[in-house]
Design a protein around this motif. Structure first.
Motif, PDB file in Angstrom:
ATOM      1  N   SER A   1       0.837  -1.208   0.000  1.00 57.26           N
ATOM      2  CA  SER A   1       0.000   0.000   0.000  1.00 57.26           C
ATOM      3  C   SER A   1       0.868   1.253   0.000  1.00 57.26           C
ATOM      4  N   LEU A   2       1.918   1.237   0.830  1.00 55.01           N
ATOM      5  CA  LEU A   2       2.813   2.398   0.891  1.00 55.01           C
ATOM      6  C   LEU A   2       3.528   2.595  -0.441  1.00 55.01           C
ATOM      7  N   GLU A   3       3.973   1.479  -1.058  1.00 55.25           N
ATOM      8  CA  GLU A   3       4.694   1.572  -2.335  1.00 55.25           C
ATOM      9  C   GLU A   3       3.801   2.172  -3.409  1.00 55.25           C
ATOM     10  N   LYS A   4       2.521   1.755  -3.460  1.00 55.42           N
ATOM     11  CA  LYS A   4       1.595   2.292  -4.451  1.00 55.42           C
ATOM     12  C   LYS A   4       1.340   3.779  -4.217  1.00 55.42           C
ATOM     13  N   LEU A   5       1.244   4.168  -2.946  1.00 63.03           N
ATOM     14  CA  LEU A   5       1.052   5.578  -2.635  1.00 63.03           C
ATOM     15  C   LEU A   5       2.267   6.400  -3.054  1.00 63.03           C
ATOM     16  N   GLU A   6       3.463   5.905  -2.722  1.00 64.29           N
ATOM     17  CA  GLU A   6       4.694   6.627  -3.063  1.00 64.29           C
ATOM     18  C   GLU A   6       4.853   6.743  -4.573  1.00 64.29           C
ATOM     19  N   ALA A   7       4.446   5.707  -5.307  1.00 63.82           N
ATOM     20  CA  ALA A   7       4.598   5.705  -6.762  1.00 63.82           C
ATOM     21  C   ALA A   7       3.444   6.420  -7.467  1.00 63.82           C
ATOM     22  N   GLY A   8       2.458   6.896  -6.699  1.00 64.76           N
ATOM     23  CA  GLY A   8       1.319   7.574  -7.297  1.00 64.76           C
ATOM     24  C   GLY A   8       0.397   6.647  -8.064  1.00 64.76           C
ATOM     25  N   LYS A   9       0.408   5.350  -7.696  1.00 65.24           N
ATOM     26  CA  LYS A   9      -0.402   4.366  -8.408  1.00 65.24           C
ATOM     27  C   LYS A   9      -1.750   4.093  -7.736  1.00 65.24           C
ATOM     28  N   THR A  10      -1.971   4.700  -6.571  1.00 62.30           N
ATOM     29  CA  THR A  10      -3.249   4.490  -5.884  1.00 62.30           C
ATOM     30  C   THR A  10      -4.338   5.295  -6.578  1.00 62.30           C
ATOM     31  N   GLN A  11      -5.311   4.603  -7.131  1.00 58.21           N
ATOM     32  CA  GLN A  11      -6.378   5.255  -7.870  1.00 58.21           C
ATOM     33  C   GLN A  11      -7.612   5.442  -6.985  1.00 58.21           C
ATOM     34  N   MET A  12      -8.257   6.592  -7.116  1.00 59.56           N
ATOM     35  CA  MET A  12      -9.465   6.880  -6.352  1.00 59.56           C
ATOM     36  C   MET A  12     -10.674   6.737  -7.277  1.00 59.56           C
TER      37      MET A  12
ATOM     38  N   ASP B   1     -14.793   6.878  -2.022  1.00 62.41           N
ATOM     39  CA  ASP B   1     -14.234   5.634  -2.567  1.00 62.41           C
ATOM     40  C   ASP B   1     -14.415   4.548  -1.511  1.00 62.41           C
ATOM     41  N   PRO B   2     -15.304   3.574  -1.714  1.00 62.46           N
ATOM     42  CA  PRO B   2     -15.577   2.572  -0.671  1.00 62.46           C
ATOM     43  C   PRO B   2     -14.385   1.682  -0.372  1.00 62.46           C
ATOM     44  N   ASN B   3     -13.530   1.420  -1.355  1.00 62.46           N
ATOM     45  CA  ASN B   3     -12.373   0.556  -1.115  1.00 62.46           C
ATOM     46  C   ASN B   3     -11.329   1.242  -0.241  1.00 62.46           C
ATOM     47  N   LEU B   4     -10.996   2.495  -0.584  1.00 63.93           N
ATOM     48  CA  LEU B   4     -10.043   3.241   0.241  1.00 63.93           C
ATOM     49  C   LEU B   4     -10.598   3.449   1.645  1.00 63.93           C
ATOM     50  N   LEU B   5     -11.898   3.766   1.729  1.00 65.84           N
ATOM     51  CA  LEU B   5     -12.514   3.994   3.042  1.00 65.84           C
ATOM     52  C   LEU B   5     -12.522   2.709   3.863  1.00 65.84           C
ATOM     53  N   LYS B   6     -12.792   1.568   3.219  1.00 62.92           N
ATOM     54  CA  LYS B   6     -12.801   0.292   3.942  1.00 62.92           C
ATOM     55  C   LYS B   6     -11.412  -0.038   4.483  1.00 62.92           C
ATOM     56  N   ASN B   7     -10.378   0.152   3.658  1.00 58.16           N
ATOM     57  CA  ASN B   7      -9.011  -0.108   4.120  1.00 58.16           C
ATOM     58  C   ASN B   7      -8.664   0.767   5.321  1.00 58.16           C
ATOM     59  N   ALA B   8      -9.060   2.042   5.263  1.00 59.73           N
ATOM     60  CA  ALA B   8      -8.775   2.955   6.370  1.00 59.73           C
ATOM     61  C   ALA B   8      -9.543   2.548   7.623  1.00 59.73           C
ATOM     62  N   ALA B   9     -10.835   2.231   7.469  1.00 64.64           N
ATOM     63  CA  ALA B   9     -11.661   1.872   8.627  1.00 64.64           C
ATOM     64  C   ALA B   9     -11.199   0.566   9.249  1.00 64.64           C
ATOM     65  N   ILE B  10     -10.825  -0.414   8.419  1.00 66.03           N
ATOM     66  CA  ILE B  10     -10.323  -1.684   8.947  1.00 66.03           C
ATOM     67  C   ILE B  10      -9.068  -1.446   9.767  1.00 66.03           C
ATOM     68  N   ASN B  11      -8.199  -0.573   9.288  1.00 71.39           N
ATOM     69  CA  ASN B  11      -6.971  -0.267  10.031  1.00 71.39           C
ATOM     70  C   ASN B  11      -7.295   0.320  11.402  1.00 71.39           C
ATOM     71  N   LEU B  12      -8.256   1.256  11.453  1.00 67.37           N
ATOM     72  CA  LEU B  12      -8.600   1.897  12.729  1.00 67.37           C
ATOM     73  C   LEU B  12      -9.240   0.906  13.696  1.00 67.37           C
ATOM     74  N   VAL B  13     -10.154   0.066  13.185  1.00 67.42           N
ATOM     75  CA  VAL B  13     -10.810  -0.914  14.062  1.00 67.42           C
ATOM     76  C   VAL B  13      -9.800  -1.966  14.517  1.00 67.42           C
ATOM     77  N   SER B  14      -8.894  -2.377  13.627  1.00 73.83           N
ATOM     78  CA  SER B  14      -7.858  -3.343  14.006  1.00 73.83           C
ATOM     79  C   SER B  14      -6.982  -2.788  15.123  1.00 73.83           C
ATOM     80  N   ASN B  15      -6.620  -1.505  15.025  1.00 74.72           N
ATOM     81  CA  ASN B  15      -5.842  -0.866  16.094  1.00 74.72           C
ATOM     82  C   ASN B  15      -6.623  -0.862  17.399  1.00 74.72           C
ATOM     83  N   ALA B  16      -7.915  -0.542  17.320  1.00 74.75           N
ATOM     84  CA  ALA B  16      -8.739  -0.509  18.536  1.00 74.75           C
ATOM     85  C   ALA B  16      -8.783  -1.892  19.182  1.00 74.75           C
TER      86      ALA B  16
END
Length: 395
Positions: free
Chosen positions: A234-245, A287-302
């Motif tokens: 995920s970080l590599e795609k963000l750094e490379a500008g490959k993350t599509q919204m 974007d439901p996919n980006l939002l799901k990844n973010a929400a899963i990360n927050l709930v996993s941390n909790a």
């Protein structure tokens, strides 16, 4: 195997040069950045002495440094960052910052050198020095331009300070990455190895209960490594500008209920995720996919940073102007002094102890949310839990 592919990818795409040698000082591997710096092809150097890449007097002294370290433990070149000269294939030299580490791998010692080319920095320093000398001469002859010349000098000084600050930040990032990778990869791999050995033992004793227990541990370790790999990808795609919204309309309540049902399966004993929606509407345009990844990360941390028999709140709110998603727990919380670095890559609060994690999650969450035009707001206190809100302007 995925973790090895990841390490190979990092090795091959690193901006700085990386060289590994054996205990005799013979080159084993060089990444593309290192080959380019020295002007060689890989086959020209593999198995050659590392001193091939050094001008005198370092060329003649290197073997004695290496032998002295191995015999006495004297530390003149290992674990100490320093500036040295490299010798290119064409006979020219260039300055670089060298950091050497000693690694015990598969019952043998490997030395790894990290090479950061200082040519541009040195050229900038020389240019600044030359400019300063010229400036001093002009001051003597042209006192009327004193204020202008001093302003230029201060500007050059500020640029040098910013360059130094950026280098310090890069070094800190490298240190965090090495620390994270060495711990997060070593722990599950060690667990897999131990469980595999014990399974062999329990097979002989025909002990299915313990075999099942250790296969479970292997599965958990593999899942942990897969999570690390996903963070890096995920970080590599963000750094490379490959993350599509891909923005689209969807029902936030249905989205949240499905996500919570999925996350409840991985919660701790008697941990309950409580969901509440506020507002008469639930349609959003995100974007439901980006939002799901973010929400899963927050709930996993909790889940990860809260104990058993606890509640985790998942709240959504939609009004005419704003969409807000909040995840709140009563876990260990984040110390105040660590909160300023919370969204930096590879950073973890000092109170996380042995709880696994890459330090990439919140950085990725922040970048996903900002990609959708939103912002992340975090409120936390040590021993009092954490609340993280994802806030978007309603389109």
């Amino acid at each position: 195997m995925d973790s090895l592919k990841l390490l190979h990818a990092i090795f091959n795409t690193a901006i700085d040069g990386i060289i590994t040698i054996d205990y005799r000082g013979l080159i084993e591997t060089m990444n593309p950045a290192a080959l380019k710096l020295f002007g060689y092809e890989e086959e020209e150097l593999k198995g050659k002495k590392i001193c091939t890449l050094m001008p005198e007097p370092d060329r003649g002294a290197h073997d004695s440094y290496l032998h002295r370290h191995q015999d006495t433990g004297e530390n003149r070149i290992f674990g100490i960052g320093r500036e040295v000269l490299g010798l290119r294939k064409n006979g020219t030299t260039f300055p670089f910052r060298l950091a050497v580490s000693e690694v015990l791998y598969e019952n043998r010692v490997i030395y790894t050198g990290f090479i950061h080319d200082l040519s541009k920095e040195k050229a900038a320093e020389e240019k600044l020095k030359k400019y300063t000398e010229e400036l001093e001469g002009k001051i003597k002859d042209r006192t009327q331009n004193l204020e202008h010349l001093i302003s230029e000098l201060e500007k050059a000084r500020d640029e040098a300070a910013r360059a130094m600050e950026q280098q310090q930040e890069l070094n800190l990032l490298k240190t965090r990455f090495v620390s994270m990778a060495s711990h997060e990869f070593r722990t599950p791999l060690s667990s897999i190895q131990l469980s595999a050995l014990l399974i062999d033992k329990y097979l002989q004793k025909k002990d299915p209960e313990n075999i099942h227990k250790h296969t479970g541990k292997i599965k958990n370790s593999v899942a942990h490594l897969t999570g690390i790999l996903n963070d890096f990808l995920s970080l590599e795609k963000l750094e490379a500008g490959k993350t599509q919204m891909l923005l689209q309309h969807f029902d936030l309540v249905k989205f949240s209920e499905d996500l919570i049902e999925e996350m409840q399966l991985i919660s701790k004993e008697n941990q309950t995720i409580v969901y509440q929606h506020t507002g008469s509407i639930s349609q959003v345009y995100l974007d439901p996919n980006l939002l799901k990844n973010a929400a899963i990360n927050l709930v996993s941390n909790a889940i990860k940073y809260s104990g058993e028999n606890t509640f985790i709140e998942f709240n959504t709110e939609v009004d005419d102007g704003e969409v807000c998603i909040t995840v709140k727990d009563n876990g260990i919380g984040i110390p105040a002094e660590d909160q300023k670095n919370l969204f930096e890559p590879f950073f973890r609060a000092h109170n996380t102890g042995n709880i696994p994690g890459t330090g990439l999650g919140l950085n990725i969450v922040k970048r996903y949310i900002e990609l959708m035009g939103g912002k992340v707001v975090c409120h936390s206190a040590q021993h009092q839990g954490t609340s993280v809100s994802l806030i978007f302007k309603k389109l």
